[in-house]
Design a protein around this motif. Structure first.
Motif, mmCIF file in Angstrom:
data_model
loop_
_atom_site.group_PDB
_atom_site.id
_atom_site.type_symbol
_atom_site.label_atom_id
_atom_site.label_comp_id
_atom_site.label_asym_id
_atom_site.label_seq_id
_atom_site.Cartn_x
_atom_site.Cartn_y
_atom_site.Cartn_z
ATOM 1 N N ALA A 201 27.077 33.085 2.289
ATOM 2 C CA ALA A 201 26.214 32.429 1.308
ATOM 3 C C ALA A 201 25.158 31.599 2.043
ATOM 4 N N LEU A 202 24.199 32.279 2.656
ATOM 5 C CA LEU A 202 23.203 31.586 3.475
ATOM 6 C C LEU A 202 22.330 30.646 2.648
ATOM 7 N N GLU A 203 22.017 31.056 1.414
ATOM 8 C CA GLU A 203 21.153 30.211 0.577
ATOM 9 C C GLU A 203 21.804 28.861 0.301
ATOM 10 N N LYS A 204 23.097 28.872 -0.042
ATOM 11 C CA LYS A 204 23.811 27.619 -0.310
ATOM 12 C C LYS A 204 23.920 26.770 0.955
ATOM 13 N N ALA B 160 24.378 27.740 15.273
ATOM 14 C CA ALA B 160 24.100 26.871 14.124
ATOM 15 C C ALA B 160 24.835 27.364 12.886
ATOM 16 N N LEU B 161 24.894 28.678 12.709
ATOM 17 C CA LEU B 161 25.611 29.249 11.571
ATOM 18 C C LEU B 161 27.111 28.940 11.666
ATOM 19 N N THR B 162 27.703 29.164 12.852
ATOM 20 C CA THR B 162 29.135 28.923 13.021
ATOM 21 C C THR B 162 29.466 27.458 12.756
ATOM 22 N N ALA B 163 28.655 26.540 13.288
ATOM 23 C CA ALA B 163 28.892 25.107 13.067
ATOM 24 C C ALA B 163 28.791 24.766 11.588
ATOM 25 N N ALA B 164 27.826 25.363 10.895
ATOM 26 C CA ALA B 164 27.644 25.091 9.464
ATOM 27 C C ALA B 164 28.828 25.615 8.652
ATOM 28 N N LEU C 4 20.847 24.557 10.276
ATOM 29 C CA LEU C 4 20.893 26.006 10.041
ATOM 30 C C LEU C 4 19.621 26.476 9.352
ATOM 31 N N ALA C 5 19.128 25.700 8.412
ATOM 32 C CA ALA C 5 17.976 26.122 7.598
ATOM 33 C C ALA C 5 16.771 26.477 8.456
ATOM 34 N N LYS C 6 16.588 25.776 9.567
ATOM 35 C CA LYS C 6 15.398 26.044 10.387
ATOM 36 C C LYS C 6 15.476 27.383 11.119
ATOM 37 N N THR D 199 14.893 32.806 7.857
ATOM 38 C CA THR D 199 13.584 33.274 7.404
ATOM 39 C C THR D 199 13.762 34.110 6.148
ATOM 40 N N PHE D 200 12.752 34.100 5.323
ATOM 41 C CA PHE D 200 12.811 34.851 4.064
ATOM 42 C C PHE D 200 12.249 36.254 4.296
ATOM 43 N N ARG D 201 13.127 37.243 4.187
ATOM 44 C CA ARG D 201 12.715 38.639 4.370
ATOM 45 C C ARG D 201 13.447 39.511 3.375
ATOM 46 N N HIS D 202 12.734 40.524 2.899
ATOM 47 C CA HIS D 202 13.331 41.512 1.989
ATOM 48 C C HIS D 202 13.997 40.851 0.783
ATOM 49 N N GLY D 203 13.393 39.794 0.308
ATOM 50 C CA GLY D 203 13.868 39.172 -0.922
ATOM 51 C C GLY D 203 15.010 38.177 -0.768
ATOM 52 N N SER D 204 15.416 37.847 0.473
ATOM 53 C CA SER D 204 16.510 36.890 0.665
ATOM 54 C C SER D 204 16.387 36.224 2.030
#
Length: 404
Positions: free
Chosen positions: A12-15, A46-50, A23-25, A28-33
């Motif tokens: 759930a990357l958006e949440k 950063a993803l693993t820590a989040a 993580l947000a930085k 990138t927005f690609r292909h609609g997500s």
């Protein structure tokens, strides 16, 4: 992926992006997500820590010179261990993680998911132990239930204590040259996979390490105090050799499984010197049929009231040698404290000789009748011959009963 894996339907990357600026930085927005570049090691860290922080309450700093664990695959292993413990009816759980790593990932995940569990993590790398200790101490609930032990390459693998299970994700490779020659390693190099030498290499590679685990597990002091030994493996060839090592040592109570995460495959093996027997659904799969242990189930066709007929036969056995537990309609469990169904035992009873019996069952099975079939499943016992003997005895009786 294991059906209970919380990431089986994706991340759930958006949440996460809404609550984790670090993580947000990297998104990138690609292909609609929102998308994350998994070739960017900083982004993956950063993803693993989040994920650890927001899904498990584990706050950590991932050292840049150590491996970054992939959580979905780690969870697959833990969920399989959960299944093994559940099937073994083990509820008092202290686990052991050999080579716990820089954030004690398995220990942290296991304790975060199971508030009653405790874990011990060992490692030969002082920097990894120091980093893992910082992670654990940042969470009071984990600090009370996770113990870290710094050890040495030649020390015994299993520290003192009783454990419901041990787990391990050993280094894949024997040397840098071995890693370079591996097709999977070339993929890792392209991803700029950073890891400490103790995480990547061990003499003889993962296979030799697991064989060492198996050899040490056979020591009487270890086999008595650890119920299930286990390890993950990164190569199918290693799994084949590990199973051969167990079979050569005549260790028959074992399980194998395969984990799939995207296009990445990993395997695991577990073995035990205790009596609990796992169901075929947990230890046998079509993909690993040649490596699977002997089936713990036997099935025969029956007429109506098959369970009742089997119980009538059990009623002829000495009551003090048999426990019968009704689990449901056409479903019972039997506990047998001697081989009282055999011809030898029957002859002794005719001669009015006393049958020797143990305080604990020599065999536990369950009988379930369904769709015109009776299935006997081995639940507990050390002797496969007894299981086969009881199955044959009951099946022969039912065959004669159906002809009457």
């Amino acid at each position: 992926m294991h059906p209970r894996n919380r990431y089986s339907k994706g991340l759930a990357l958006e949440k996460l992006a809404q609550v984790d600026a670090k993580l947000a930085k990297h998104l990138t927005f690609r292909h609609g997500s929102l998308q994350l570049d998994f070739q960017d090691e900083t982004a993956v860290r950063a993803l693993t820590a989040a994920l650890l922080a927001h899904d498990f309450g584990v706050h950590c700093t991932l050292p840049p010179d150590h491996l970054c664990p992939a959580l979905p695959n780690r969870l697959n292993y833990i969920h399989w261990i959960e299944d093994v413990l559940h099937a073994s009816h083990i509820t008092d759980v202290q686990g052991l993680d050999i080579g716990t790593g820089s954030i004690a990932i398995y220990a942290c995940l296991a304790c975060a998911m199971h508030p009653a569990w405790t874990m011990v993590g060992t490692d030969i790398d002082p920097s990894a132990v120091a980093s893992a200790r910082a992670t654990i101490e940042s969470s009071p609930s984990l600090a009370q239930r996770i113990t870290l032990v710094e050890t040495t390459p030649h020390a015994p693998l299993f520290p003192r204590g009783k454990f419901a299970f041990c787990m391990c994700n050993p280094p894949f490779y024997a040397s840098p040259a071995d890693r370079q020659a591996s097709a999977s390693a070339k993929q890792e190099v392209r991803r700029k996979c950073t890891g400490h030498a103790t995480e990547l290499y061990t003499p003889g590679g993962e296979l030799r390490f697991v064989q060492r685990m198996m050899d040490e597990s056979m020591q009487e002091s270890n086999r008595a105090r650890i119920v299930w030994f286990s390890s993950m493996l990164g190569k199918l060839s290693s799994l084949h050799a590990a199973v051969a090592h167990l079979r050569c040592a005549k260790i028959t109570n074992y399980a194998v499984t395969e984990f799939m995460q995207g296009t990445t495959k990993r395997w695991a093996i577990a073995w035990s010197f205790h009596g609990a027997r796992l169901p075929d659904t947990l230890v046998r799969s079509e993909a690993l049929a040649k490596l699977a242990p002997r089936s713990t189930e036997r099935t025969t066709l029956i007429s109506a009231n098959g369970i009742a007929a089997a119980l009538r036969e059990c009623a002829t056995l000495p009551k003090e040698h048999v426990d019968v537990t009704v689990l449901g309609e056409e479903h019972v469990a039997l506990g047998l404290y001697s081989a009282c169904w055999t011809r030898g035992a029957r002859r002794k009873r005719k001669r009015k000789e006393v049958l020797a019996q143990r305080a604990d069952p020599v065999l536990q099975v369950e009988l379930r009748a369904q769709h015109g079939k009776l299935t006997i499943r081995w639940l507990y016992g050390m002797d496969a011959v007894l299981f086969e003997s009881l199955s044959k005895h009951l099946f022969d009786y039912l065959a004669n009963y159906s002809r009457e």
